[in-house]
Design an enzyme around this catalytic site. Sequence first.
Site, short mmCIF file in Angstrom:
data_model
loop_
_atom_site.label_atom_id
_atom_site.label_comp_id
_atom_site.label_asym_id
_atom_site.label_seq_id
_atom_site.Cartn_x
_atom_site.Cartn_y
_atom_site.Cartn_z
N HIS A 215 -6.35 4.35 2.00
CA HIS A 215 -5.64 3.32 1.50
C HIS A 215 -5.36 3.44 -0.06
CE1 HIS A 215 -9.52 1.94 0.41
NE2 HIS A 215 -9.04 1.09 -0.60
C1 UD1 Z 1 -7.92 -3.60 -2.62
C2 UD1 Z 1 -8.75 -3.07 -3.84
C3 UD1 Z 1 -9.39 -1.94 -3.43
C4 UD1 Z 1 -10.07 -2.00 -2.29
C5 UD1 Z 1 -9.41 -2.34 -1.05
C6 UD1 Z 1 -9.79 -2.55 0.12
C7 UD1 Z 1 -7.60 -3.87 -6.02
C8 UD1 Z 1 -6.98 -3.41 -7.21
N1 UD1 Z 1 -8.06 -2.86 -4.98
O1 UD1 Z 1 -6.86 -2.68 -2.30
O2 UD1 Z 1 -10.22 -1.57 -4.39
O3 UD1 Z 1 -10.82 -0.76 -2.05
O4 UD1 Z 1 -8.68 -3.80 -1.50
O5 UD1 Z 1 -9.09 -2.90 1.25
O6 UD1 Z 1 -8.24 -4.81 -5.87
N2 UD1 Z 1 -2.14 -6.61 2.55
C9 UD1 Z 1 -1.87 -7.14 3.85
N3 UD1 Z 1 -3.18 -7.99 4.25
C10 UD1 Z 1 -4.06 -8.21 3.52
C11 UD1 Z 1 -4.28 -7.61 2.06
C12 UD1 Z 1 -3.52 -6.86 1.73
O7 UD1 Z 1 -1.10 -7.03 4.39
O8 UD1 Z 1 -4.92 -8.95 4.14
C13 UD1 Z 1 -1.04 -5.67 1.84
C14 UD1 Z 1 -0.35 -6.47 1.02
O9 UD1 Z 1 1.00 -6.37 1.42
C15 UD1 Z 1 -0.80 -5.64 -0.38
C16 UD1 Z 1 -1.20 -4.37 0.26
O10 UD1 Z 1 -1.85 -4.81 1.64
O11 UD1 Z 1 0.61 -5.39 -0.82
C17 UD1 Z 1 -2.31 -4.01 -0.71
O12 UD1 Z 1 -3.47 -5.07 -0.89
P1 UD1 Z 1 -4.00 -5.23 -2.22
O13 UD1 Z 1 -5.25 -6.42 -2.08
O14 UD1 Z 1 -2.94 -5.59 -3.53
O15 UD1 Z 1 -4.77 -4.02 -2.56
P2 UD1 Z 1 -5.43 -2.78 -1.57
O16 UD1 Z 1 -4.59 -1.77 -1.29
O17 UD1 Z 1 -5.89 -3.68 -0.33
#
Ligand code: UD1
Length: 383
Positions: A215
């Site tokens: 991811h």
């Molecule tokens: C975040 C953390 C990363 C961690 C990861 C674990 C930061 C900078 N990054 O990255 O260190 O390893 O979480 O998962 O904080 N989304 C969903 N549903 C959710 C959450 C996210 O659909 O419940 C989608 C959203 O559209 C979002 C994307 O996933 O744009 C990324 O989510 P985000 O929390 O921004 O970062 P992660 O890549 O999950």
Amino acid sequence: MVSPGARGRRAEIHLVAGARPNFMKIAPLLTRLEEQPGFRPTLIHTGQHYDDTMSRAFFEDLELRPPDVNLEVGSGSQAGQTGRIMSAYERLVLDRPPDLVMVVGDVNSTVACSLVAAKLHIPVAHVEAGLRSFDRSMPEEINRILTDAISDFLFTTCSDADRNLLREGIAPEKVFFVGNVMIDSLMRVREKAGRSDVLGRLGLEDRGFALMTLHRPSNVDQEDTLRGILTAVERVQKHLPVVFPVHPRSRKMFGRFGLEDRIAGLDGLRLIDPLGYIDFVRLMDRARLVLTDSGGIQEETTVLGIPCLTLRQNTERPVTVDRGTNRLVGSDPERIVAETERILKEDLPGTHRPPLWDGGAADRIVTILSQKMLSASKGGSEQ
Ligand code: UD1
């Protein structure tokens, strides 16, 4: 520092969690804080992760009580998400300031809440301090450096983290080597995970599959890199089935780059929704090998004694390579396949547990906080 014990009231500690890898870190801390009569922990969920599979499932598996507050910030750009967490959290803290804010790990929620606290002169405790990949293109590295710079208590998992902090000029009396709270949770659920039927549900044979997670923006947001990793997986799945619980970010990118048909055509690659903690621990424990770009999984496989190939050029957790089962392979398809084939020819490595990864990290943290914060009540009733 405040001495809440002196005034006969409990010290309020905000325990902050926002994203999936935070929940297994806060679970043992919440339990220990609640056992210490001098402390009143308040559980704050920022809402950075909000899907059932990324959040609620972990509360169930870890038997965590529901958060006291959910800031419900949701997704966004780096600055958008961090800024929204800061605004929402500042409102909460201005209304009723706690005695300490405790943050874990390196996600946007970690840095956002510590910044708010530090500017309002509320002490900050950072659990899992001092990890450094020395790669500032990772958002997590920025979050780590900034959080550590403004924390008052820096709790570390390994001695290289202590060295990193001292090199950055952090006062040694703020740094406490306590071990790894994530391993506290792993040890607590391992027996329960042994009763999970996830292998049967997915039709997998014990030690007969590879487990993959992916991811990191550096892997999934870059089309060439993602295509290269897929080329490697195409070859690995000819040796053994590959189970891949897909993170929402990665699923989105498969769609954006038009990779769905190519993935669907691979018989040995099983894409599934993200798993809860107990099922995931079971899969890690019974896999033949793990391919990942996660930070925490490098640590968990080290303790479980499962070979781990980390699809990154660097790691902020070098102890998992020096002492554990982890090997950095980057995103080069040839290297990933060659290392997989090497692992499949070898016996499983033994378990190599780094110092203090023993299930007692949360205990040590709460003992130290009791000594420092509840001084007037003779250190409280430490466990
Ligand atoms: C975040 C953390 C990363 C961690 C990861 C674990 C930061 C900078 N990054 O990255 O260190 O390893 O979480 O998962 O904080 N989304 C969903 N549903 C959710 C959450 C996210 O659909 O419940 C989608 C959203 O559209 C979002 C994307 O996933 O744009 C990324 O989510 P985000 O929390 O921004 O970062 P992660 O890549 O999950």
